[in-house]
Design a protein around this motif. Structure first.
Motif, short mmCIF file in Angstrom:
data_model
loop_
_atom_site.label_atom_id
_atom_site.label_comp_id
_atom_site.label_asym_id
_atom_site.label_seq_id
_atom_site.Cartn_x
_atom_site.Cartn_y
_atom_site.Cartn_z
N LEU A 154 0.68 -1.29 0.09
CA LEU A 154 -0.07 0.16 -0.16
C LEU A 154 0.90 1.34 -0.04
CD1 LEU A 154 -2.57 -1.14 2.62
CD2 LEU A 154 -2.69 -1.22 0.29
N CYS A 155 0.47 2.37 -0.86
CA CYS A 155 1.28 3.41 -1.01
C CYS A 155 0.30 4.67 -0.88
CB CYS A 155 2.06 3.42 -2.17
SG CYS A 155 3.04 4.92 -2.30
N MET A 156 0.22 5.41 0.43
CA MET A 156 -0.68 6.28 0.33
C MET A 156 -0.26 7.55 1.36
SD MET A 156 -3.30 4.21 2.60
CE MET A 156 -3.07 2.64 1.63
N ALA A 157 -1.06 8.55 1.66
CA ALA A 157 -0.63 9.56 2.51
C ALA A 157 -1.26 9.08 3.98
CB ALA A 157 -1.68 10.66 2.18
N VAL A 158 -0.64 9.72 5.13
CA VAL A 158 -0.94 9.10 6.34
C VAL A 158 -2.42 9.25 6.71
CG1 VAL A 158 -0.33 9.43 8.82
CG2 VAL A 158 1.44 9.73 7.23
N THR A 159 -3.11 9.99 6.11
CA THR A 159 -4.40 10.22 6.32
C THR A 159 -5.24 9.39 5.56
OG1 THR A 159 -4.56 11.92 4.76
CG2 THR A 159 -4.60 12.80 6.95
N ASP A 160 -4.88 8.95 4.51
CA ASP A 160 -5.58 7.70 3.82
C ASP A 160 -5.02 6.24 4.44
OD1 ASP A 160 -6.67 9.19 1.90
OD2 ASP A 160 -5.07 9.18 0.51
N PHE A 161 -4.13 6.31 5.08
CA PHE A 161 -3.51 4.94 5.55
C PHE A 161 -4.55 4.83 6.98
CE2 PHE A 161 -1.32 2.84 9.20
CZ PHE A 161 -1.29 1.41 8.40
N LEU A 162 -4.76 5.84 7.76
CA LEU A 162 -5.62 6.01 8.76
C LEU A 162 -7.00 5.47 8.32
CD1 LEU A 162 -4.37 8.81 10.99
CD2 LEU A 162 -4.02 6.55 11.34
N ARG A 163 -7.54 6.06 7.33
CA ARG A 163 -8.77 5.52 6.92
C ARG A 163 -8.81 3.84 6.51
NH1 ARG A 163 -9.90 11.06 4.57
NH2 ARG A 163 -8.35 10.59 3.36
N TRP A 164 -7.73 3.82 5.86
CA TRP A 164 -7.52 2.29 5.70
C TRP A 164 -7.44 1.26 6.96
CZ3 TRP A 164 -7.97 -2.02 2.68
CH2 TRP A 164 -7.16 -3.02 2.80
N GLN A 165 -7.05 1.78 7.92
CA GLN A 165 -6.67 0.83 8.89
C GLN A 165 -7.98 0.84 9.71
OE1 GLN A 165 -4.14 -0.67 9.77
NE2 GLN A 165 -4.78 -1.50 11.75
N ASP A 166 -8.77 2.01 9.83
CA ASP A 166 -10.00 1.92 10.41
C ASP A 166 -11.18 0.95 9.65
OD1 ASP A 166 -11.75 2.92 12.38
OD2 ASP A 166 -12.77 4.17 10.60
N ALA A 167 -11.04 1.13 8.43
CA ALA A 167 -11.82 0.12 7.45
C ALA A 167 -11.58 -1.38 7.93
CB ALA A 167 -11.74 0.71 6.18
N LEU A 168 -10.24 -1.59 7.85
CA LEU A 168 -9.93 -3.11 8.13
C LEU A 168 -10.01 -3.42 9.56
CD1 LEU A 168 -8.17 -5.46 6.93
CD2 LEU A 168 -5.82 -4.29 8.16
N THR A 169 -9.83 -2.74 10.27
CA THR A 169 -10.16 -3.17 11.61
C THR A 169 -11.78 -3.04 12.08
OG1 THR A 169 -9.57 -0.91 12.67
CG2 THR A 169 -7.94 -2.61 12.63
N GLY A 170 -12.23 -2.22 11.11
CA GLY A 170 -13.65 -1.97 11.67
C GLY A 170 -14.63 -2.61 11.05
N GLY A 171 -14.39 -3.81 10.10
CA GLY A 171 -15.17 -4.56 9.58
C GLY A 171 -15.66 -4.44 8.09
N ARG A 172 -15.07 -3.39 7.70
CA ARG A 172 -15.40 -2.93 6.32
C ARG A 172 -14.68 -3.52 5.20
NH1 ARG A 172 -15.49 1.65 9.30
NH2 ARG A 172 -13.82 2.74 8.17
N VAL A 173 -13.58 -4.08 5.74
CA VAL A 173 -12.74 -4.83 4.38
C VAL A 173 -12.86 -6.22 4.39
CG1 VAL A 173 -10.21 -5.10 3.75
CG2 VAL A 173 -11.12 -2.90 4.38
N VAL A 174 -12.78 -6.80 5.79
CA VAL A 174 -12.99 -8.16 6.09
C VAL A 174 -13.93 -8.22 7.23
CG1 VAL A 174 -10.99 -9.22 5.13
CG2 VAL A 174 -10.98 -8.57 7.52
N ALA A 175 -14.59 -9.37 7.58
CA ALA A 175 -15.60 -9.50 8.82
C ALA A 175 -14.71 -9.36 9.81
CB ALA A 175 -16.06 -10.95 8.55
N PRO A 176 -15.29 -9.17 10.93
CA PRO A 176 -14.47 -8.96 12.20
C PRO A 176 -14.19 -10.45 12.65
CG PRO A 176 -16.40 -7.51 12.43
CD PRO A 176 -16.51 -8.34 10.97
#
Length: 70
Positions: free
Chosen positions: A1-23
């Motif tokens: 993944l290559c992105m700005a820090v703010t985008d990385f934080l959005r990605w991390q929130d989506a990953l850990t928040g069940g929006r990328v894969v199930a919890p």
């Protein structure tokens, strides 16, 4: 993944928040496994649960010709 820090934080929130894969899937990805012979390993289903300076961390490194990341 290559992105700005703010985008990385959005990605991390989506990953850990069940929006990328199930919890439940994320929990398996971040839980150390056991081999069929009973040997415990540090690796989960794609990620490595660990500690750094006394804090829980999840990481995964990677290498390609010409570069590596952690």
């Amino acid at each position: 993944l290559c992105m700005a820090v703010t985008d990385f934080l959005r990605w991390q929130d989506a990953l850990t928040g069940g929006r990328v894969v199930a919890p439940a899937t994320y929990a398996q990805m971040t839980t150390a496994g056991t081999l069929a012979n009973g040997t415990a390993i540090r690796y989960g289903w794609a990620l490595v649960p660990d500690t750094l300076a006394g804090r829980a961390v999840i990481h995964h490194g990677g290498d390609i010709p010409g570069g590596s990341a952690q």
